[in-house]
Every structure is written in structure tokens, then in C-alpha cells.
Write a protein that holds these residues in place. Structure first.
Motif, mmCIF file in Angstrom:
data_model
loop_
_atom_site.group_PDB
_atom_site.id
_atom_site.type_symbol
_atom_site.label_atom_id
_atom_site.label_comp_id
_atom_site.label_asym_id
_atom_site.label_seq_id
_atom_site.Cartn_x
_atom_site.Cartn_y
_atom_site.Cartn_z
ATOM 1 N N VAL A 108 72.325 -38.601 -72.520
ATOM 2 C CA VAL A 108 71.640 -39.741 -71.905
ATOM 3 C C VAL A 108 72.645 -40.737 -71.308
ATOM 4 C CG1 VAL A 108 70.231 -41.762 -72.449
ATOM 5 C CG2 VAL A 108 69.561 -39.520 -73.297
ATOM 6 N N MET A 109 73.749 -40.961 -72.048
ATOM 7 C CA MET A 109 74.709 -41.962 -71.586
ATOM 8 C C MET A 109 75.657 -41.416 -70.517
ATOM 9 S SD MET A 109 73.666 -44.632 -73.087
ATOM 10 C CE MET A 109 74.885 -45.826 -72.560
ATOM 11 N N SER A 110 75.642 -40.114 -70.281
ATOM 12 C CA SER A 110 76.519 -39.540 -69.252
ATOM 13 C C SER A 110 75.891 -39.586 -67.865
ATOM 14 C CB SER A 110 76.881 -38.096 -69.594
ATOM 15 O OG SER A 110 77.616 -38.059 -70.785
ATOM 16 N N ARG A 111 74.706 -40.182 -67.799
ATOM 17 C CA ARG A 111 74.118 -40.381 -66.472
ATOM 18 C C ARG A 111 74.514 -41.758 -65.969
ATOM 19 N NH1 ARG A 111 67.965 -39.856 -66.438
ATOM 20 N NH2 ARG A 111 68.363 -40.498 -64.299
ATOM 21 N N LEU A 120 73.841 -29.009 -70.654
ATOM 22 C CA LEU A 120 74.628 -29.669 -69.608
ATOM 23 C C LEU A 120 74.215 -29.126 -68.240
ATOM 24 C CD1 LEU A 120 78.232 -29.739 -71.158
ATOM 25 C CD2 LEU A 120 76.590 -31.608 -71.059
ATOM 26 N N ASP A 121 74.025 -27.788 -68.168
ATOM 27 C CA ASP A 121 73.542 -27.172 -66.918
ATOM 28 C C ASP A 121 72.215 -27.807 -66.507
ATOM 29 O OD1 ASP A 121 75.650 -25.442 -67.049
ATOM 30 O OD2 ASP A 121 74.490 -23.728 -67.792
ATOM 31 N N PHE A 122 71.349 -27.930 -67.509
ATOM 32 C CA PHE A 122 70.005 -28.468 -67.267
ATOM 33 C C PHE A 122 70.088 -29.880 -66.674
ATOM 34 C CE2 PHE A 122 66.046 -30.495 -68.432
ATOM 35 C CZ PHE A 122 65.096 -29.497 -68.321
ATOM 36 N N PHE A 123 70.853 -30.743 -67.331
ATOM 37 C CA PHE A 123 70.980 -32.124 -66.848
ATOM 38 C C PHE A 123 71.624 -32.163 -65.462
ATOM 39 C CE2 PHE A 123 69.967 -35.777 -69.674
ATOM 40 C CZ PHE A 123 69.264 -35.067 -70.623
ATOM 41 N N GLU A 124 72.590 -31.305 -65.254
ATOM 42 C CA GLU A 124 73.277 -31.275 -63.961
ATOM 43 C C GLU A 124 72.313 -30.858 -62.848
ATOM 44 O OE1 GLU A 124 76.632 -28.598 -63.928
ATOM 45 O OE2 GLU A 124 77.892 -30.184 -63.110
ATOM 46 N N ASP A 125 71.416 -29.924 -63.186
ATOM 47 C CA ASP A 125 70.460 -29.445 -62.186
ATOM 48 C C ASP A 125 69.416 -30.495 -61.829
ATOM 49 O OD1 ASP A 125 71.581 -27.028 -61.777
ATOM 50 O OD2 ASP A 125 70.261 -25.898 -63.103
ATOM 51 N N PHE A 126 69.020 -31.300 -62.805
ATOM 52 C CA PHE A 126 67.895 -32.195 -62.561
ATOM 53 C C PHE A 126 68.301 -33.623 -62.205
ATOM 54 C CE2 PHE A 126 65.680 -28.811 -64.831
ATOM 55 C CZ PHE A 126 64.616 -28.633 -63.979
ATOM 56 N N TYR A 127 69.491 -34.042 -62.656
ATOM 57 C CA TYR A 127 69.894 -35.433 -62.411
ATOM 58 C C TYR A 127 71.165 -35.483 -61.570
ATOM 59 C CZ TYR A 127 66.639 -36.496 -66.201
ATOM 60 O OH TYR A 127 65.534 -36.597 -66.989
#
Lengths: 283, 232, 122
Positions: B141-144, B95-102
Motif C-alpha cells: 500500500v505504501m509503495s504506491r 508485486l506483479d499484480f500491483f504493477e499491472d493495476f496501479y
């Protein structure tokens, strides 16, 4: 984006490298303690065998730490970029350069950290052994200082010594980057194959090493005997007459080697970035 | 409205094998599109090209008018046909990763969905079952809040409850400015959530039509029509 | 996703019929507020655009109306609902008669059968 990539790359590598370096440091301390205890004649045979084993473990540990940093560098690139995780990494809103540089920078930091730790532990061991042989540490530092003073009387300036130090650091960094890139470029070429990516990567590595060796030898052979080369050799011979000249010659030597290594690195980088952007072929 | 995904003469060869053959295609925003075809028909190749994981042999593919690159990757949310979650990472670290990049990642949404499925955030992916990892990946994927969702075989090999969760997530996530492309060969399962379908076979587009049109004109389900078109 | 749909008709036409029946029968009473498109779609397991299309048709027929801020409601116009009910009933009778005709029944026989059925009921 590069900053984020580096942050996560550290997160991924530190979980292996930090414990490894920690264990190495511990082994170093244990080995030094062992030297002392052995020297004091304390304890029976079983303990003494154990102590010797600690010392051996320390030396093996230094090699293992190096191998780990190397394996880490290779496996992070292969698994994180060219394996299934690549589907995540290559669809991040960033470019291939940032991906490559994040790997390069973090690997280099670990190489330097490993080298620095080994250097410190060796210094510690050296000092420890010197003390045990009854040498005075202050005396050793004093004679080192005298050595520097002697160089100065021969006309070697502080500036040229500092330059030498900086050049050494730069050489370490460039060598580390080029070493990484040699593997990266090989894997970049290898992944273009539709099957046997690993095998092709190994072949590409051998091929690249051979190609650069061949290139280097050819260029050197081509230069030997030319007028320019003769002038260079004559200049070097003249420089070698005096101490400041020798330092300058070393400076020039490291500098030119580094320049060649830099060219080598740039070519490898271009191969890596081109194969990963234009010819990306994830399994 | 301008197309979110557009292909012009898009061709991809692997050696002598032609995976996509001069494909012309346009997908508008706000649509849920089924990319349907048998295995090896070129579905995954098309999706990988859209993600910039492959480069075209000829022709071009544009995402919101631009070639695949950092800008297009920022608006595409991609569910590959395989698992990209590293074993050593926990759901929370991801989750941290996705938050940082997207910037469009909605962490609260992901947390809520993980909770609903009873997936502990502290557990590492290496300790999760294959099915749980698939669900976790879908949730990420769907949380973006992306402009284009490319879902490659999201319902292949999942149990009916998970399939319903996936379809429900796609419906609830619907947004008139975003498009969803679902590649699958299990048509009956997804038919009801689709606006339009693309039939692809041997790298060529055979049919591109709305689901309503097919049912009206053919008097049969897309699934039945698909079987008719592809019967060998 | 409890609703099952026929596979040979577009889903939006089936949704229109479904809601027409619900409104005519009073399952959806006059003035009732409809859930959002997204919720309806999720509940039925169908595409939101399909739901939107069906609702637009119903709105055109005057069976529902939209209030810009608060959502969609079933019409409170009893005449419109009655007309819808009538149309549905006529349709059912037409289908019934056609089916009976296929079985070979004449209009007279059908009427007497219906009368018998009514007596049994009471």
C-alpha cells in the motif's frame, strides 16, 4: 484493465484447472490402454482388477472435472470478490463490469476447455473400442461422409449445416454465461444481507430458478392456443415435411431458445452488476 | 487548495443503525490526519465509503472533486482493517499484480522494503505469519505514489518494532501533495506524526483540529484531550 | 525515534528549543548542514510539516538559512548565535530564580549558594 483482470484470473484458476485437466487426460489414456490390455487377455486377476479401476476412475474423473470447473467458477466469485480479497478487487481502478466479465470469460473458457477435452477423450475411446471390435476406422469415416452426401441429395445445403454448427457453438457459450450468471446474481443478492450471506445466496439461487421457471411456464401457457402460436405450429409442421425444412426448423429452434436464454442472461447480469455496484456490502 | 476528500451531509445507515450521521468534512492535500474514535464510532464506515466499498444512504463524498469510481480508486491507496492477500499467491506475484493495476506503484520501493524486513518474495502468503502478512500488505500500500492513503487501523495489534516501521514508512513517504488518513484508537502511538485529528463518536464528528492547536489551547496531549472528550 | 517530547506543548515549539540549544552550545556548529526535512522527521519520529514549521521559525530568527539548491545551514553569524545563547541563558536563570523564590530563598542567599557551589567546583 479487463485484459489485466483476465490475465490474473487465469493465473488464479489455472493452478487448479490445468493439473485437473492433465490428470483427466492421463486417466483417459490409461483407460484406453486398459481396454486394450483387457481385450488381449494379458495378465492375472489383480492386474485386471486394477485396469478396471482405471476405467472407472476415468468416468468418475470426467464428472469430477465438471464439478471442479463449476466449483471453481462459484468459489472464485465468492472468495475473490465477496470475501476479504474483495477489499483488493473492488478498490482496483476499474469498474464492476470489468470484474464480472473477467470472471465470466475465464469460467466459460474453462467450461469449454473441459467439455472439449471430454469430447476428445470420448472420441478416442469410441475409436479405440471400434478398432477392438474389428471395425475399420476409415470405413466409419467413409460412412459418415456418405451420410452427409445423402443429406445433400435431399437438398440440405452446406451453408445451413455450417450455420447449425455456429449456432451450436453460440448456444454453448450463451448457456455457460447464463449458468455462471445464475450463480453470480444469487451471490450478488445474498451479499446484501448483513449476516448469513451464504445462506441468503442459496435462497436467492433457488428463488431465481423458481422465478424464471415460473415466468417461462406462464409465457408459454399464455402463448398456447393464441393465433400467433397456431401459425408458428402450422409453419413448423410444414417445414418438417422435407429434410432441409427439418434443418431449418432445428436452426430456428436453437436460435429462439438461445434468444430466450440471452434475455435470461441479460436480466441476471443486470442483477449482478446492480447488486455489486449500488448495493455492495462487503462483510 | 481544493480538498482531496470532502463529505457533505454524509449519512450511512445499516438497517436501523445509523453509522454516520450527516458528516461534513474536508481534508486538504499534504496533511497527515488521525481519524480517532472508539470502536464502532464510524471510522471504518467512513473509510469504506471513501473507497466505494459502501454507498451513502444520504449526502455525498467526493475524492478530488469526484464521486468514488475508477478515477478516485486510481489515486487512493487503501489499507483495510483485514488481510486481502490470497494464501496461494507469493509476494512476487502480488508485486506483479500491483504493477499491472496501479501505474503509480514503485516496485523497487516495495522490493527494498520487503528486503529490509527480510520477507522473501518467493514465499506464499499462506506460509507467512499473520504479522508478516500485515507488514507485506502495508508495504504494498505504501509503495504506491498515491494522492490519498487511507490506512484503517494500521497499528492495531502489532508489536512496537512493527509500529515504528509503520510510522517511519508513513513519515518517509510524506509528500506535500498527498494526504494520509490513519484511523486508530491508539492515539498516543501516532500523535507525533499527525498534523490534524478528527474525533468521531457515534457517527458524528466531535472535534476537527490541528494537533498544535489542541496542545496550545488545552495544554495537554491529544491523547489526554481525547480521554477527556470521550470519558463516559 | 529516540527523541521524547513533552505532551503538553506543541512539538514544533519543543523542536525550536531543541535546535536553539544545539546551535548555542555548538552541537550544531556554525555553517553545519542540516539533514532534509524528511530525514529529520523520520529520525525524530514526528510529522514533516511540524519539522518544516520549526525550521521556518528558526530561519525567521536568523539562526539558519536556506540555500536554494544545497539545503539548510546553521548561520555563521557569531553575533546571532551569541544572542540566542544569551536569550536561552536568561531564560534558564529566570526559571531558576522563580523556582528558588518558590522555595523561599532571597536573592542574597541564592548568590552566596552559587558562590559556594563555584568554590567546590574549583
Amino acid at each position: 484493465m479487463l485484459g489485466q483482470l483476465i490475465k490474473h484470473e487465469f493465473r488464479a484458476t489455472a493452478r487448479r484447472m490445468l493439473p485437473a485437466l492433465g490428470v483427466l487426460a492421463l486417466l483417459g489414456l490409461l483407460a484406453n490402454l486398459s481396454f486394450r490390455i483387457l481385450d488381449s487377455g494379458f495378465g492375472g486377476t489383480p492386474l485386471r482388477i486394477l485396469l478396471v479401476l482405471f476405467i472407472i476412475a476415468f468416468f468418475i474423473g470426467m464428472i469430477v472435472a465438471w464439478v471442479m470447473a463449476l466449483v471453481m467458477m462459484i468459489s472464485r466469485f465468492y472468495r475473490n470478490l465477496l470475501g476479504d480479497e474483495g477489499y483488493l478487487m473492488f478498490t482496483l481502478p476499474t469498474n464492476t463490469h470489468a470484474l464480472i466479465w473477467s470472471k465470466l470469460i475465464v469460467s466459460t473458457v474453462w467450461f469449454i476447455a473441459t467439455a472439449l477435452l471430454i469430447f476428445l477423450l470420448m472420441m478416442l475411446t469410441g475409436a479405440n473400442l471400434a478398432r477392438m471390435n474389428g471395425e475399420d476406422l476409415a470405413g466409419i469415416f467413409h460412412s459418415m461422409g456418405e451420410g452427409l452426401e445423402f443429406l445433400r441429395t435431399l437438398g440440405v445445403t452446406n451453408g445451413s449445416l455450417i450455420l447449425l454448427g455456429l449456432e451450436f457453438v453460440a448456444a454453448v457459450v450463451v448457456t455457460s454465461l447464463t449458468t455462471c450468471l445464475q450463480f453470480y446474481a444469487a451471490m450478488g443478492l445474498g451479499q446484501m444481507s448483513d449476516n448469513h450471506k451464504g445462506l441468503w445466496s442459496v435462497l436467492a439461487f433457488v428463488g431465481l430458478s423458481f422465478a424464471f421457471q415460473f415466468l417461462g411456464t406462464t409465457v408459454f401457457a399464455g402463448l398456447t392456443g393464441t393465433d400467433t402460436m397456431n401459425v408458428v405450429i402450422a409453419n413448423l409442421e410444414e417445414l418438417m415435411q422435407t429434410a432441409p425444412g427439418i434443418v431449418r426448423a432445428i436452426n430456428a429452434g436453437i436460435g429462439s431458445t438461445m434468444l430466450l436464454e440471452l434475455i435470461h442472461g441479460v436480466i441476471l447480469y443486470l442483477i449482478t452488476s446492480l447488486t455489486l455496484s449500488k448495493k455492495l456490502n462487503l462483510a | 487548495m481544493s480538498a482531496i476528500l470532502e463529505c457533505r451531509g454524509l449519512t450511512k445507515n445499516f438497517g436501523r443503525v445509523c453509522a454516520l450521521d450527516a458528516v461534513d468534512l474536508s481534508i486538504e492535500p499534504g496533511r497527515v490526519v488521525g481519524l480517532l474514535g472508539p470502536n464502532g464510532s464510524g471510522k471504518t464506515t467512513l473509510i469504506k465509503l471513501a473507497n466505494g466499498l459502501l454507498t451513502p444512504s444520504a449526502g455525498e463524498l467526493l475524492i478530488a472533486g469526484e464521486k468514488p469510481g475508477p478515477a478516485s480508486k486510481a489515486i487512493i491507496s487503501y489499507l483495510p482493517d483485514r488481510n486481502f492477500l490470497p494464501d496461494w499467491m507469493s509476494a512476487r506475484q502480488m508485486l506483479d499484480f500491483f504493477e499491472d493495476f496501479y501505474p503509480d506503484f514503485r516496485r523497487d520501493k516495495a522490493t527494498e522494503m520487503l528486503g529490509r524486513l527480510g520477507i522473501e518474495e518467493t514465499i506464499r502468503f499462506g506460509q507467512m505469519s499473520k504479522g508478516t502478512k500485515e507488514k507485506a500488505q502495508l508495504i504494498l500500500v505504501m509503495s504506491r505514489e498515491a494522492g490519498l492513503y487511507l490506512l484503517d487501523e494500521p497499528i492495531g495489534g502489532v508489536d512496537p518494532a512493527t509500529r515504528d516501521f509503520i510510522l517511519d514508512t508513513i513519515i518517509r513517504n510524506y509528500n506535500p501533495s498527498a494526504s494520509v488518513v490513519i484511523s486508530t484508537h491508539l492515539i498516543a502511538d501516532v500523535e507525533n506524526v499527525l498534523d490534524e485529528v478528527i474525533f468521531i463518536n457515534s457517527g458524528r464528528i466531535v472535534v476537527h483540529s490541528s494537533v498544535d492547536e489542541i496542545r496550545e489551547a488545552q495544554g495537554k496531549s491529544v491523547d489526554a484531550y481525547f480521554r477527556e472528550v470521550f470519558k463516559c | 525515534m529516540s527523541q521524547t517530547f513533552r505532551s503538553d506543548l506543541p512539538i514544533y515549539t519543543q523542536l525550536i528549543e531543541l535546535w536553539q540549544r544545539d546551535i548555542a552550545s555548538g552541537t550544531l556548529p556554525p555553517g553545519a548542514r542540516l539533514p532534509s526535512v524528511r530525514d529529520l522527521a523520520a529520525e525524530l519520529g514526528v510529522n514533516p510539516n511540524t519539522v518544516q514549521r520549526a525550521l521556518t521559525e528558526l530561519e525567521r530568527a536568523g539562526l539558519i538559512y536556506t540555500q536554494r539548491t544545497s539545503g539548510r545551514f546553521v548561520t555563521e553569524d557569531a553575533a546571532v548565535i551569541a544572542r540566542c545563547k544569551e536569550a536561552l541563558g536568561e531564560g534558564l536563570i529566570r526559571d531558576f530564580l522563580a523556582a528558588m523564590k518558590l522555595l523561599g530563598y532571597q536573592k542574597q542567599d541564592i548568590l552566596s549558594l552559587l558562590r559556594e557551589e563555584k568554590e567546590e567546583e574549583s
